[in-house]
Design a protein around this motif. Structure first.
Motif: not given
Length: 148
Positions: A42-48, A97-108, A138-148
């Motif tokens: 349930v926690k994992f689902r809520d974080r997602l 980092t708000s994505l459960v799949y990405i650690r802080r160091d990876v985000a940086e 899975r990570i791709g479900l949460y990312l947008s590659l649109k350039k503004d």
């Protein structure tokens, strides 16, 4: 019912319920899921922000594949939640980092990689140091590659 003097028990067909609204108590009815795992799911689902695909259940720490399969017989993603995708071209390390799949160091590392090389596709993220390539879909479900 009885057939030839033998008691026959027919399994009630279980109605599949939405994985995004199941409670911890309902999850505990699945063999192999106790107090800790039901709470963790349930926690994992809520974080997602909700499960987008059934396969995300495999990403819950400590949940083995047999238990996931049993769970998916009873609960599946039926209502896909609306999520705000994170733009990989403009996101801060904090946002990534708000994505459960990405650690802080990876985000940086993603931010540094983006500023140095640019990112044209999800595949480019595989070159980022520490990126969990096994979770790229899975990570791709949460990312947008649109350039503004």
């Amino acid at each position: 019912k009885t057939i030839n003097n033998h008691q026959v028990f027919s399994e009630k067909p279980t109605r599949v319920k939405d994985l995004n609204s199941v409670t911890a108590a309902e999850l505990k009815k699945i063999y192999g899921i106790g107090e800790k795992l039901s709470t963790r799911i349930v926690k994992f689902r809520d974080r997602l922000g909700g499960f987008l695909v059934n396969e995300q259940l495999y990403d819950v720490y400590g949940l083995d594949s047999i238990t996931v399969e049993k769970t998916l017989e009873r609960f599946q993603v039926m209502q896909v939640p609306k999520i705000e995708k994170i733009n990989v071209h403009t996101a801060s390390a904090e946002e990534l980092t708000s994505l459960v799949y990405i650690r802080r160091d990876v985000a940086e590392n993603i931010v540094i990689f983006r500023e140095t090389n640019g990112i044209e596709s999800l595949e480019d993220l595989k070159a980022v140091e520490g990126f969990p390539t096994d979770k790229i879909i899975r990570i791709g479900l949460y990312l947008s590659l649109k350039k503004d």
